[in-house]
Design an enzyme around this catalytic site. Sequence first.
Site, PDB file in Angstrom:
ATOM      1  N   HIS A  76      -2.945   6.467   2.079  1.00 28.39           N
ATOM      2  CA  HIS A  76      -4.206   5.182   2.141  1.00 28.39           C
ATOM      3  C   HIS A  76      -5.185   5.354   2.164  1.00 28.39           C
ATOM      4  CE1 HIS A  76      -4.612   1.159   0.828  1.00 28.39           C
ATOM      5  NE2 HIS A  76      -3.823   0.532   2.223  1.00 28.39           N
ATOM      6  N   ASN A 128     -10.239  -0.353  -0.426  1.00 26.96           N
ATOM      7  CA  ASN A 128      -8.872  -0.243  -0.184  1.00 26.96           C
ATOM      8  C   ASN A 128      -8.265  -1.092  -1.097  1.00 26.96           C
ATOM      9  OD1 ASN A 128      -6.334  -1.034   0.261  1.00 26.96           O
ATOM     10  ND2 ASN A 128      -6.978  -1.436   2.630  1.00 26.96           N
ATOM     11  N   CYS A 183       0.743  -1.501  -0.040  1.00 27.26           N
ATOM     12  CA  CYS A 183       0.340   0.412   0.232  1.00 27.26           C
ATOM     13  C   CYS A 183       0.450   1.500  -0.456  1.00 27.26           C
ATOM     14  CB  CYS A 183      -0.993   0.089   1.386  1.00 27.26           C
ATOM     15  SG  CYS A 183      -1.959  -1.531   1.700  1.00 27.26           S
TER      16      CYS A 183
END
Length: 325
Positions: free
Chosen positions: A251, A281, A126
């Site tokens: 993120h 996500n 990420c």
Amino acid sequence: MSFHPSAPVVHEARAGSRIAAVADFRPERIVSNTELGNPLGVSAEWIERRVGIRERRFAGPGDSVPGMGAHAAAKALSTAGLGPADVDLVILATCSMPSPMPNGAASVAALLGIPTVAAFDVNAACAGFCYALGIADGLVRSGTSRCALVVGAERMTDWVDPTDVDTATIFADGAGAAVVVPAERTGIHPVVWGGDGEKASLVAIPDRHSSVTMSGQAVYRWVTTELTEVARAACAHAGVAPGDLKGFVTHQANLRMIEHLARTLGATGAAIARDIVETGNTSAASVPLALTRLIDLGRLRSGDPVLLMGFGAGLSYAAQVVTCP
């Protein structure tokens, strides 16, 4: 096709680099909390309350990691007024390629019509896009590259157990891209990056036959207790006070986490990226996706100082202040 290597081209070193344009690719399929939650025995409201997600995008059968990345990259080049012939470097940030090789960046380049360009992948999960952006900044400033494509693309749904409520309700697919070019003034400030390998097992895919596993509460504590100082350091390197930021793009892991970071940093006056609500996500794709959405919504203007920060498996983190294209 035969390949004839030419003499290396060394461009003049520049004082800085900048992002000329960003763009996104969002798969067509929209998946609601109800669709995901019902088979798992949880409500749509429970998912939203827990992580802030209302819906997310899932890749279709033809949406490969390189393919999604190439779509986003082509849009970014067009927005920048550039074409494939201008590109001499492609960096793909991803952790969801289906196999270790070939690297996805070479496939992105080939799909764009630039098959002999320098190309490599970065796997910092990420944090990957911010890692790749830091690398591109250095290569452009040194004169090694004159135009770099930095792409974050993921098919996280390939690596998720659909029966695991902790991951199946969170992860999604998509891609974002940035065009990085030389600049006389700094448009990408120094990256602050690192990792804690002792905690690497908190987010992991144990082997190629496994699905992603995550200790969500432990990751949440790590982010909310340790990463505010990373954001402060990135602002200090850029000479920007947190209160002067116009954009705050982290993120997109958890909405409460994002808002906690903005509050503790003192960046609540900035436009805060909450792309997770509609996108979920998307690992290395989340930062460029979220940045593009803020620009498209008119919440950021060209020249605005924006903090980018990625964090996740590794445990890896990276942050830098950039000038909005």
